[in-house]
Write a protein that holds these residues in place. Structure first.
Motif, PDB file in Angstrom:
ATOM      1  N   ILE A   1      -0.176   6.792  -3.360  1.00  0.00           N
ATOM      2  CA  ILE A   1      -1.277   7.140  -4.160  1.00  0.00           C
ATOM      3  C   ILE A   1      -1.106   6.987  -5.610  1.00  0.00           C
ATOM      4  O   ILE A   1      -1.877   6.441  -6.217  1.00  0.00           O
TER       5      ILE A   1
ATOM      6  N   TRP B   1      -0.770   5.118   4.085  1.00  0.00           N
ATOM      7  CA  TRP B   1      -0.415   5.886   5.322  1.00  0.00           C
ATOM      8  C   TRP B   1       0.776   5.333   6.110  1.00  0.00           C
ATOM      9  O   TRP B   1       0.758   4.260   6.857  1.00  0.00           O
TER      10      TRP B   1
ATOM     11  N   PHE C   1      -7.114   2.440   3.858  1.00  0.00           N
ATOM     12  CA  PHE C   1      -6.202   3.504   3.670  1.00  0.00           C
ATOM     13  C   PHE C   1      -4.905   3.419   4.411  1.00  0.00           C
ATOM     14  O   PHE C   1      -3.784   4.271   3.849  1.00  0.00           O
TER      15      PHE C   1
END
Lengths: 253, 181
Positions: free
Chosen positions: A174, A157, A153
């Motif tokens: 995303i 970020w 992830f």
């Protein structure tokens, strides 16, 4: 390529059927096309396999220390893709080299076979490119989670950006991540379809004696451009796959 | 490619075998394309990963090792050649110094021989010079004696011609004393 000259109910001079070359039809007889029907898709994909066997197997069968022409082409393709995988995705991406090589060889051979007159260009169909793009997308996503776990992830970020901006950037990242298979597949299919359709439109103009010399020149020029595009789109597809693979293996910016 | 006119008209093909809209968006054909694409990709993947790629990798590795071997061999040969060149230079230098040594020796010998020949010639010349001097002195003495005799005779004749009595003894003494000067 006779589609444009075919009689039609409104045959008053110029007749354009630039999209007829993309029609899928059964090779034997007629009737509905089931998933297993042997069609022109089967034929031209099969021919790409034949071309692959000629270039990569027959050409290299002598294993000559000093390569001949055919073996040089095989080695060139190998070296080209291998270097691309190594340079773009990194050294630890080399185990995935056969998969990228498969995609690249299929696309480049199908594109070039599609340049033959009367041929059917399998890579001009969104169904074909979308399957490959979605396969790449799924494989890369699964690989990213398998290799990095939750750390994957961190691709979304961006730790180098100011903290206040990060949620907004994460949203953009995303969205861009999920748009990947769309752009990946439409880029290839769109390029192939557009070029072939334009050539067919120019070919229809050749029916008018006054314009036909210009039309022939335009077709020749488009053909040259399409030859370039055929290779470049295969290259772009492969290199984007490498970029996505790099993101999966090293999600930290 | 034109669709054959006997093809059954469907929602993607009109009655004349032409496409309706974009054939790319015809849902009826997608399953067929996807199926054959998967088959093709699997075949290509198997051909590449099982046979073609290992074979090409092997050929490339072989070539690399051959090149490396040749490079090492050439490195070896180069060092050998350098060694041979060193030996050659050494031999050349040895030969040069030997030659210059021989040259010096023969020069010295020749000088010695030359000196001996010069000495011998000098000795012979000095002997010859001595002999010559002796013979010259002899000739001179003879000449002096002859001149004295001629002078005495001439004096006697002159005295007689002048009408005086020639006293041989006196005249001889006078001439001899004059000649000694």
């Amino acid at each position: 390529m006779a589609a444009a000259a075919q009689p039609s109910e409104k045959s008053d001079g110029l007749v354009f059927h630039p999209m007829d070359q993309f029609i899928v039809q059964p090779l034997f007889g007629s009737g509905p096309i089931h998933w297993y029907t042997v069609t022109n898709v089967t034929l031209w994909m099969g021919l790409s396999v034949v071309a692959l066997v000629l270039v990569m197997l027959v050409g290299t069968s002598k294993r000559a220390l000093v390569p001949g022409r055919a073996q040089s082409i095989g080695e060139l393709a190998y070296g080209f893709v291998h270097k691309m995988v190594e340079d773009v995705a990194g050294r630890d991406a080399v185990p995935y080299f056969p998969y990228i090589m498969t995609l690249f060889m299929f696309i480049v051979l199908s594109n070039f076979l599609g340049l033959l007159p009367m041929s059917f260009t399998t890579t001009s169909h969104i169904a074909v490119t979308a399957v490959m793009a979605i396969a790449v997308f799924l494989a890369v996503t699964v690989l990213g989670f398998v290799k990095n776990g939750v750390g994957f992830f961190s691709l979304f970020w961006i730790s180098s950006a100011p903290l206040a901006l990060r949620p907004a950037l994460a949203l953009i990242e995303i969205i861009s991540y999920f748009v990947r298979p769309v752009s990946h597949s439409i880029r290839l299919a769109g390029n192939m379809m557009a070029g072939h359709a334009v050539i067919k439109v120019f070919a229809a103009f050749a029916g008018v004696a006054l314009i036909s010399p210009l039309s022939v020149v335009a077709i020749t020029a488009m053909y040259a451009l399409e030859t370039l595009v055929s290779f470049i789109q295969a290259y772009v597809f492969a290199i984007l796959t490498c970029v996505y693979l790099k993101d999966a293996l090293h999600p930290h910016h | 490619m034109a669709a054959s006119t006997d093809q059954v008209a469907s929602k993607c093909i009109d009655g004349y075998g032409s496409a309706i809209g974009m054939p790319q968006l015809c849902g009826d054909w997608m399953a067929n394309q996807i199926f054959w694409l998967v088959v093709t990709l699997v075949i290509i993947f198997l051909i590449l990963s099982r046979i073609a790629l290992p074979r090409i990798a092997e050929v490339l590795a072989d070539r690399q090792s051959t090149i490396t071997n040749y490079l090492t061999a050439s490195e070896e040969l180069k060092s050998k050649a350098e060694e041979a060149e060193r030996a050659y230079t050494q031999a050349l230098n040895d030969a040069r110094s030997e030659a210059s040594r021989l040259l010096d020796a023969s020069k010295a010998e020749m000088k010695k021989e030359l000196q001996a020949a010069i000495n011998k010639a000098d000795a012979e010349i000095s002997v010859k010079v001595g002999e010559s001097e002796k013979s010259i002195a002899e000739i001179r003495n003879n000449a002096m004696a002859s001149i004295e005799k001629v002078a005495k005779d001439t004096a006697k004749e002159i005295v007689v011609a002048l009408g005086a009595k020639a006293d041989a003894k006196t005249i001889n003494a006078a001439v001899s004393s004059k000649m000694k000067g």
